[in-house]
Scaffold this active site. Sequence first.
Site, PDB file in Angstrom:
ATOM      1  CG  ASP A   1       1.490   1.908   4.736  1.00 56.95           C
ATOM      2  OD1 ASP A   1       0.432   2.559   4.685  1.00 56.95           O
ATOM      3  OD2 ASP A   1       2.125   1.565   3.717  1.00 56.95           O
TER       4      ASP A   1
ATOM      5  CD  GLU B   1      -5.898   0.230   1.905  1.00 62.45           C
ATOM      6  OE1 GLU B   1      -5.823  -0.565   0.952  1.00 62.45           O
ATOM      7  OE2 GLU B   1      -5.493   1.408   1.844  1.00 62.45           O
TER       8      GLU B   1
END
Length: 515
Positions: free
Chosen positions: A44, A199
């Site tokens: 991420d 997302e």
Amino acid sequence: MKNHILAALLILPVLVAACTNTEKAPAGVEVQLQNPIIPGFHPDPSVVAVGEDYYIVNSTFHYFPGVPVYHSRDLQNWEQIGNVLDRPSQLPLEQSSVWLGIYAPTIRYHDGTFYMITTNVGNGGNFMVTATNPAGPWSEPVWLEQQGIDPSLYFEDGKCYMVSNPNSVITLCEINPATGATLSPGKALWRGTGGRFPEGPHIYKRDGWYYLLISEGGTELAHKLTVARSRNIYGPYEANPANPIFTHCSLAAQDSNIQGTGHADFFQASDGSWWTVFLAYRRYGGDYHHLGRETFLAPVSWEKGWPVVNGGKPVAERMKVRMPAQPKAPQPARFHEDFSAIGPQWMHIQHPIADNYSAHAGVLTLKGNGDGFDWGGWHPTALLMRQQDADCQFGSTVRLIGEGEAGIALYQSDAGHVEFFVRRGRTPEAVVRVRLHSLLHEEAVVPLKAGEARLDVRAWGDHYEFLLGGREIARVDSKLLSTEMAGGFTGITIGPYCRSGRAEFDGFDYSALSN
């Protein structure tokens, strides 16, 4: 003649449009980029450029300290300069398993201040911290009202906007960055293109367009990047007809060792060129990955008003790109940790019990509290770092003081881990123990003359070799520690631990075996 003039006038707008719709090839120098730029468990990624300095942060889940900060000036070599969340008051982690804790962070810079926004799943939700120096210290958390994971920030005209994905809808609101208060109701922007788990949203502005970049498909094989744009930050947003703009879930990349590409962040380098950092994982021993999701880099171009990642081609571990300047060649990791100071790369599972750790004169002393690596709302006495190389060797000399158990851990999750340790009850012995869900197996048990031994682990991508005093006593297939079998969102972490009794470690050695 009139016909020639008329034809030239007709074709001129087309030529002008072609020139304005496609960005010129970046300047700089052609180099061989080595991916991943930050190997091992670094998922991420989010990036911010401040002049010629670049900073990346990553998610850390149930580890403490949380959210490492990496710095680079050449985009190829990255040094960890600290951790954003290095105080328990910033990072509550009680009862956090490998599935909980700190999800995807975003780092941004505005008017002299660095902002990091993220989600603590299971302990409070979305929050933000600030710093004037990305190495720290960072502020106490400012908690936010809008939920949904993977929050991001966008600053414009004195306003601060937050975007996240409550109820799987990308949603925007204005916030007060000082207090976290919501200043406008959440506005639904986009649901993506129909892939599951929309997302990782980020907003950028270029040539009067607001671009909304997200990930879809989940963080496994179907992971992909999609993008939409609007002239108004509140929408409506139109999807890029060429979506997905980047994925390895494709015919072109089906044979690539790199899979799961997604969760990206764009940035503009000091020379004006555009880039993206993103996560992906590397497969070993078949369709298995155990090092975790890693941080990769690729160039971004703009064609007909839309971003194109790596020219529309799959990425590779080594590929030719044009970079702002000639970077230094990455060096294989090799170090001896003497524990004179605990560096920022070392982590604990949840918060450490401080009295169980001491370091002095090159010796790390650990005291066990009975907690191992199986789930139990635990605080195991362990000092762990990310395994960053598929081929590497690491180890230490371990001395048990009295009865107990201590050694070297290879930890993926509470359901998948291996311990190589010295155990002393009636007699001392060296043991290699493997946990995979409900299966617990002692792979090797070797008698010792004393409660002291040199323990080394040699990794070769698809397996681990366990060396007692330089002699191999066991092998373990790395797929047993893979995400596919052991679960979780992280990657292998390694280091000294003590489950019971007290033990001393004469430093810790780590070296990459290939580059």
